[in-house]
Scaffold this active site. Structure first.
Site, PDB file in Angstrom:
ATOM      1  N   ASP A 105      75.105  45.482  57.686  1.00 60.85           N
ATOM      2  CA  ASP A 105      74.213  44.476  57.128  1.00 60.85           C
ATOM      3  C   ASP A 105      74.888  43.799  55.932  1.00 60.85           C
ATOM      4  O   ASP A 105      75.765  44.374  55.284  1.00 60.85           O
ATOM      5  CB  ASP A 105      72.901  45.113  56.677  1.00 60.85           C
ATOM      6  CG  ASP A 105      72.156  45.767  57.830  1.00 60.85           C
ATOM      7  OD1 ASP A 105      72.356  45.345  58.976  1.00 60.85           O
ATOM      8  OD2 ASP A 105      71.386  46.702  57.560  1.00 60.85           O
ATOM      9  N   ILE A 106      74.455  42.607  55.606  1.00 60.58           N
ATOM     10  CA  ILE A 106      75.102  41.831  54.545  1.00 60.58           C
ATOM     11  C   ILE A 106      75.110  42.569  53.206  1.00 60.58           C
ATOM     12  O   ILE A 106      76.062  42.462  52.436  1.00 60.58           O
ATOM     13  CB  ILE A 106      74.430  40.435  54.404  1.00 60.58           C
ATOM     14  CG1 ILE A 106      75.236  39.549  53.440  1.00 60.58           C
ATOM     15  CG2 ILE A 106      72.973  40.556  53.988  1.00 60.58           C
ATOM     16  CD1 ILE A 106      74.810  38.102  53.445  1.00 60.58           C
TER      17      ILE A 106
END
Length: 239
Positions: A105-106
């Site tokens: 995930d970012i």
């Protein structure tokens, strides 16, 4: 060994576009096995032949394996119109070749493998291989033995039930620290598993993927090539 056009090899090694490489050949700056190349379309075996460009050795590598400590704010993709991508962190000659194996995930940090070896990528991501992933996480709220037991049984989420996961409590309190090992890698999976108990993940870092561990010497955003030993371990996962 594979024979390829000289201009294609040099373009893939970031010596320029095919047009720019042809100009280098025309200027007499490309030498193959001690002989000045005159035809950009000549076929070479880049791994075996001695190729220089303006005196610089080619040092050709067909397969590239990069261990990256992914920083937060960077997306696990090869291109994105809004955010910086993981390949943007790499030198051009690697960035044009590789893709991330899976994704983080970012806002998740940690271990990310990048390669142009599609066969290895498929092997590591195949559900049949059951390559486990280990994370360090900070949780807003107390994590208890009950959560350990529930993770071990598998967590029922809206769209699927997770495989049994290992939850190790490092500390428990208003902020808890844990290690979590999962077999899948679904979107936001670790966060969703804790959210099922009303707990919020405030920090997440992947520290291991199968036999490959995050190098503690790598700061966020730093990277290095895999060692021969690391590559051998990955190639022999579950064989």
């Amino acid at each position: 060994m594979k024979r390829e056009r000289l201009d294609k090899v040099l373009a893939n090694m970031a010596f320029g576009t095919r047009k720019e490489v042809k100009a280098l050949v025309k200027q007499g700056l490309v030498v193959v096995d001690g002989v000045v190349a005159t035809d950009p379309g000549m076929h070479v075996i880049a791994e075996q032949q001695d190729i220089t460009v303006d005196g610089e050795p080619l040092n050709f590598k067909r397969w590239v394996y990069i261990l990256l400590n992914k920083p937060p704010g960077v997306v696990s993709a090869t291109e994105d119109n809004v955010h910086q991508t993981v390949v943007d962190l790499l030198p051009y000659e690697w960035a044009v070749k590789v893709h991330p194996v899976g994704r983080l995930d970012i806002d998740t940090e940690g271990l990310l493998l990048l390669t142009n070896d599609g066969q290895l990528s498929h092997s590591l991501l195949s559900p049949k291989k059951k390559v486990d992933k280990e994370y360090f996480a900070r949780i807003d709220g107390p994590v208890t033995e009950r959560h350990v037991q529930e993770f071990a049984k598998g967590i029922e989420l809206e769209d699927f039930t997770t495989l049994p996961a290992k939850l190790e409590i490092l500390s428990s309190g208003e902020t808890s620290e844990v290690r979590v090992t999962i077999m899948e890698g679904k979107f936001h999976q670790v966060k969703r598993m804790f959210a099922a108990f009303g707990l919020h993940v405030t920090y997440l870092k992947r520290i291991r993927m199968g036999p490959l561990h995050l190098d503690p010497a790598l700061a966020p955003g730093e990277y290095r090539e895999l060692t021969e030993e690391e590559l051998h371990l990955l190639q022999n996962v579950n064989k």
